[in-house]
Design a protein around this motif. Sequence first.
Motif, PDB file in Angstrom:
ATOM      1  N   GLY A 124     -10.782  16.901  -7.051  1.00  0.00           N
ATOM      2  CA  GLY A 124     -11.578  17.998  -6.748  1.00  0.00           C
ATOM      3  C   GLY A 124     -12.836  17.479  -6.833  1.00  0.00           C
ATOM      4  N   LEU A 125     -13.122  15.998  -6.232  1.00  0.00           N
ATOM      5  CA  LEU A 125     -14.265  15.420  -6.329  1.00  0.00           C
ATOM      6  C   LEU A 125     -15.064  15.455  -4.732  1.00  0.00           C
ATOM      7  CD1 LEU A 125     -13.701  12.557  -8.671  1.00  0.00           C
ATOM      8  CD2 LEU A 125     -14.942  14.549  -9.128  1.00  0.00           C
ATOM      9  N   GLY A 126     -14.316  15.944  -3.851  1.00  0.00           N
ATOM     10  CA  GLY A 126     -14.711  16.166  -2.448  1.00  0.00           C
ATOM     11  C   GLY A 126     -14.516  14.876  -1.637  1.00  0.00           C
ATOM     12  N   ARG A 127     -13.878  14.023  -2.188  1.00  0.00           N
ATOM     13  CA  ARG A 127     -13.832  12.664  -1.324  1.00  0.00           C
ATOM     14  C   ARG A 127     -12.666  12.958  -0.392  1.00  0.00           C
ATOM     15  NH1 ARG A 127     -16.500   8.570  -3.543  1.00  0.00           N
ATOM     16  NH2 ARG A 127     -17.094   8.648  -5.766  1.00  0.00           N
ATOM     17  N   HIS A 128     -12.835  12.004   0.933  1.00  0.00           N
ATOM     18  CA  HIS A 128     -11.726  12.251   1.599  1.00  0.00           C
ATOM     19  C   HIS A 128     -10.661  11.102   1.440  1.00  0.00           C
ATOM     20  CE1 HIS A 128     -14.587  14.110   4.333  1.00  0.00           C
ATOM     21  NE2 HIS A 128     -13.511  14.863   4.775  1.00  0.00           N
ATOM     22  N   VAL A 129     -11.133  10.032   0.748  1.00  0.00           N
ATOM     23  CA  VAL A 129     -10.486   8.798   0.353  1.00  0.00           C
ATOM     24  C   VAL A 129     -10.528   8.728  -1.180  1.00  0.00           C
ATOM     25  CG1 VAL A 129      -9.900   6.211   0.961  1.00  0.00           C
ATOM     26  CG2 VAL A 129     -10.932   7.840   2.513  1.00  0.00           C
TER      27      VAL A 129
ATOM     28  N   PHE B  16       0.836  -0.989  -0.052  1.00  0.00           N
ATOM     29  CA  PHE B  16      -0.026   0.106  -0.092  1.00  0.00           C
ATOM     30  C   PHE B  16       0.673   1.275   0.103  1.00  0.00           C
ATOM     31  CE2 PHE B  16      -2.549  -3.298   1.906  1.00  0.00           C
ATOM     32  CZ  PHE B  16      -3.586  -3.117   1.340  1.00  0.00           C
ATOM     33  N   VAL B  17       0.632   2.255  -0.840  1.00  0.00           N
ATOM     34  CA  VAL B  17       1.143   3.465  -0.887  1.00  0.00           C
ATOM     35  C   VAL B  17       0.044   4.398  -0.638  1.00  0.00           C
ATOM     36  CG1 VAL B  17       2.198   5.245  -2.312  1.00  0.00           C
ATOM     37  CG2 VAL B  17       2.794   3.025  -2.658  1.00  0.00           C
ATOM     38  N   ILE B  18       0.253   4.837   0.646  1.00  0.00           N
ATOM     39  CA  ILE B  18      -0.553   6.025   1.016  1.00  0.00           C
ATOM     40  C   ILE B  18      -0.216   7.477   1.330  1.00  0.00           C
ATOM     41  CG2 ILE B  18      -2.275   6.815   3.082  1.00  0.00           C
ATOM     42  CD1 ILE B  18      -2.040   3.521   3.880  1.00  0.00           C
ATOM     43  N   PHE B  19      -0.921   8.309   0.485  1.00  0.00           N
ATOM     44  CA  PHE B  19      -0.446   9.745   0.707  1.00  0.00           C
ATOM     45  C   PHE B  19      -1.495  10.378   1.337  1.00  0.00           C
ATOM     46  CE2 PHE B  19       2.802   8.937  -2.155  1.00  0.00           C
ATOM     47  CZ  PHE B  19       3.554  10.073  -2.436  1.00  0.00           C
ATOM     48  N   ILE B  20      -1.139  11.214   2.352  1.00  0.00           N
ATOM     49  CA  ILE B  20      -2.025  12.427   2.992  1.00  0.00           C
ATOM     50  C   ILE B  20      -1.993  13.648   2.449  1.00  0.00           C
ATOM     51  CG2 ILE B  20      -3.057  13.298   5.011  1.00  0.00           C
ATOM     52  CD1 ILE B  20      -1.895  10.720   6.552  1.00  0.00           C
ATOM     53  N   CYS B  21      -2.944  14.179   1.765  1.00  0.00           N
ATOM     54  CA  CYS B  21      -2.688  15.218   1.150  1.00  0.00           C
ATOM     55  C   CYS B  21      -3.626  16.631   1.787  1.00  0.00           C
ATOM     56  CB  CYS B  21      -3.186  15.380  -0.506  1.00  0.00           C
ATOM     57  SG  CYS B  21      -2.316  14.083  -0.948  1.00  0.00           S
ATOM     58  N   THR B  22      -3.171  17.815   1.794  1.00  0.00           N
ATOM     59  CA  THR B  22      -3.839  18.875   2.279  1.00  0.00           C
ATOM     60  C   THR B  22      -4.588  19.638   1.249  1.00  0.00           C
ATOM     61  OG1 THR B  22      -2.063  20.168   2.332  1.00  0.00           O
ATOM     62  CG2 THR B  22      -2.472  19.025   4.388  1.00  0.00           C
ATOM     63  N   PHE B  23      -4.913  18.955   0.002  1.00  0.00           N
ATOM     64  CA  PHE B  23      -5.670  19.496  -0.970  1.00  0.00           C
ATOM     65  C   PHE B  23      -6.361  18.347  -1.966  1.00  0.00           C
ATOM     66  CE2 PHE B  23      -1.047  18.216  -2.295  1.00  0.00           C
ATOM     67  CZ  PHE B  23      -1.589  17.476  -3.229  1.00  0.00           C
ATOM     68  N   ASP B  24      -7.411  18.627  -2.496  1.00  0.00           N
ATOM     69  CA  ASP B  24      -8.161  17.559  -2.970  1.00  0.00           C
ATOM     70  C   ASP B  24      -7.743  17.531  -4.626  1.00  0.00           C
ATOM     71  OD1 ASP B  24     -10.083  15.924  -4.275  1.00  0.00           O
ATOM     72  OD2 ASP B  24     -11.757  16.842  -3.340  1.00  0.00           O
ATOM     73  N   LEU B  25      -6.947  16.413  -4.853  1.00  0.00           N
ATOM     74  CA  LEU B  25      -6.222  16.537  -6.036  1.00  0.00           C
ATOM     75  C   LEU B  25      -7.152  16.148  -7.256  1.00  0.00           C
ATOM     76  CD1 LEU B  25      -3.531  15.796  -7.652  1.00  0.00           C
ATOM     77  CD2 LEU B  25      -3.678  13.149  -7.415  1.00  0.00           C
TER      78      LEU B  25
END
Length: 137
Positions: free
Chosen positions: A51-56, A40-49
């Motif tokens: 733009g769909l409003g998903r958290h995941v 698993f590669v997990i990135f936590i971003c402070t932006f919505d890559l």
Amino acid sequence: MYDKKILKDNLPKRMRYYQGMIDLNILEKGENYKNLKKSFVIFICTFDLFGLGRHVYTFENRCIEDLELPLGDDTTKIILNTKGTLDDVSPEMKKLLNYIDGEAPSDEFTEELEQAVKKVRDNEKWRLDYMTLQMSY
């Protein structure tokens, strides 16, 4: 320190790079590929890559012609987004993402995380290592 647009534009390829590095470090030369474990590669971003409003956003390799046909390479890439607006994660995950986004701790877990962060910040060697890492970006 770094250009956010470049970071956003490069994120998918950066995830691909990390996936490759994980695999390179797991398998010895000549070893059977079946020995590769799930990764698993997990990135936590402070932006919505996206733009769909998903958290995941979760990605696995699938056949383009038949999306129900998985490749079966046991790789998963997950992008967690602190700016999500949908009701698509647990309250605990939302509190964690809010904390990562700069809000004050709001439960026992984020309070423990805050204490761990303070401990690391107060560790002179770790702080020097972190600053050295930041200079390389």
